[in-house]
Scaffold this motif. Structure first.
Motif, short mmCIF file in Angstrom:
data_model
loop_
_atom_site.label_atom_id
_atom_site.label_comp_id
_atom_site.label_asym_id
_atom_site.label_seq_id
_atom_site.Cartn_x
_atom_site.Cartn_y
_atom_site.Cartn_z
N CYS A 1 0.83 -1.13 0.08
CA CYS A 1 0.15 -0.08 -0.15
C CYS A 1 0.98 1.29 -0.05
CB CYS A 1 -0.88 0.03 1.25
SG CYS A 1 -2.15 -1.38 1.32
N ILE A 2 0.72 2.17 -0.87
CA ILE A 2 1.11 3.51 -0.91
C ILE A 2 0.50 4.30 -0.14
CG2 ILE A 2 2.07 5.46 -2.54
CD1 ILE A 2 2.05 3.35 -4.77
N VAL A 3 1.20 4.72 1.06
CA VAL A 3 0.46 5.65 2.06
C VAL A 3 1.36 6.89 2.34
CG1 VAL A 3 -0.88 3.53 3.05
CG2 VAL A 3 1.27 4.09 4.04
N SER A 4 0.79 7.54 3.15
CA SER A 4 1.54 8.71 3.82
C SER A 4 1.97 8.48 5.10
CB SER A 4 0.71 9.95 3.35
OG SER A 4 -0.31 10.13 4.18
N GLY B 1 9.41 10.01 2.72
CA GLY B 1 9.28 11.11 3.73
C GLY B 1 10.82 11.40 4.04
N LYS B 2 11.17 12.30 4.94
CA LYS B 2 12.52 12.81 5.36
C LYS B 2 12.85 11.82 6.16
CE LYS B 2 15.33 16.64 5.97
NZ LYS B 2 15.39 18.09 6.30
N LEU B 3 13.96 10.88 6.01
CA LEU B 3 14.43 10.00 6.86
C LEU B 3 15.43 10.67 7.86
CD1 LEU B 3 14.60 7.06 7.73
CD2 LEU B 3 16.26 6.58 6.02
N ARG B 4 15.30 10.32 9.13
CA ARG B 4 16.64 10.66 10.17
C ARG B 4 17.00 9.38 10.54
NH1 ARG B 4 18.33 15.41 10.75
NH2 ARG B 4 18.92 14.68 12.65
N LYS C 1 9.48 11.53 9.78
CA LYS C 1 8.74 12.52 10.21
C LYS C 1 8.02 13.50 9.30
CE LYS C 1 8.58 16.20 13.96
NZ LYS C 1 9.26 16.75 14.73
N TYR C 2 6.86 14.07 9.34
CA TYR C 2 6.20 14.92 8.67
C TYR C 2 5.20 15.70 9.36
CZ TYR C 2 3.31 17.14 5.08
OH TYR C 2 2.64 17.91 4.36
N GLY C 3 5.19 16.81 9.85
CA GLY C 3 4.78 17.82 10.73
C GLY C 3 4.72 17.22 12.00
N VAL D 1 13.29 9.64 1.33
CA VAL D 1 13.55 8.52 0.77
C VAL D 1 12.12 7.68 0.63
CG1 VAL D 1 15.84 8.18 1.95
CG2 VAL D 1 13.61 7.61 3.25
N GLN D 2 12.12 6.81 -0.10
CA GLN D 2 10.94 5.83 -0.08
C GLN D 2 11.38 4.68 0.45
OE1 GLN D 2 8.86 5.16 -4.17
NE2 GLN D 2 9.93 2.93 -3.89
N ILE D 3 10.64 4.14 1.40
CA ILE D 3 11.03 3.11 2.30
C ILE D 3 9.72 1.87 2.17
CG2 ILE D 3 10.93 2.18 4.60
CD1 ILE D 3 12.19 4.65 5.47
#
Length: 136
Positions: A46-49, A69-72, A81-83, A105-107
Motif C-alpha cells: 500500500c502506498i500511504v503517507s 518522507g524525510k529520514l532521520r 517525520k512529517y509535521g 527516501v522511499q521505504i
C-alpha cells in the motif's frame, strides 16, 4: 407546499451525491492506493503517507507499506517525520542506511501499529524493511 419542493429537491441532491462516493476501495482501505500482486508486483503493498499511518494505524497494521518522507538516521532517532507525525523505522544494520540521513527516501516494509519506537514517542513503526532508496 412551497417548503416541501425545495426540501425534497435538496434531499434528492444529497442522496445522489452520496451515491457517487465509493464506500471503500476494492481492497477495503479508503484513501489508499494498494497494489495487488496481479498488477505486476510480487507482493501486495500500500502506498500511504506518514499522516495516514499515524491517524489510521489500524488500517495498515501488519501490511506491507511504501511511504515517502524525510529520514532521520541517528542513534535512537531513526524514522520518518512529517509535521506532528513520526514513524519509527526499525533497521537491523544502522550503518547500511546511514547515508540516507536527512534525505527524502522511499521505504518499503511492514507497518506495526503497536510498536511505538524508542521511548514510545512514535506513531507506529515500519519493521522488516525491504528497501530504502532515494525518492525523486
Amino acid at each position: 407546499m412551497r417548503l416541501f419542493f425545495p426540501l425534497a429537491l435538496a434531499l434528492f441532491i444529497c442522496i445522489q451525491a452520496k451515491a457517487d462516493i465509493p464506500e471503500h476501495t476494492k481492497d477495503g482501505r479508503m484513501g489508499t492506493k494498494c497494489m495487488p500482486k496481479c498488477q505486476g508486483g510480487e507482493k501486495e503493498y500500500c502506498i500511504v503517507s506518514i499522516t495516514q499511518l499515524a491517524i489510521t494505524p489500524e488500517r495498515f497494521n501488519g501490511k506491507l507499506v511504501r511511504v515517502i518522507g524525510k529520514l532521520r538516521m541517528q542513534f535512537e532517532v531513526t524514522g520518518l517525520k512529517y509535521g506532528e507525525h513520526q514513524i519509527w523505522v526499525q533497521v537491523g544494520d544502522f550503518k547500511k542506511y546511514a547515508q540516507y540521513d536527512s534525505r527524502t527516501v522511499q521505504i518499503e516494509g511492514t507497518f506495526n501499529a503497536l510498536n511505538f519506537g524508542h521511548l514510545g514517542m512514535w506513531d507506529g513503526a515500519i519493521e522488516n524493511v525491504e528497501s530504502i532508496r532515494l525518492s525523486d
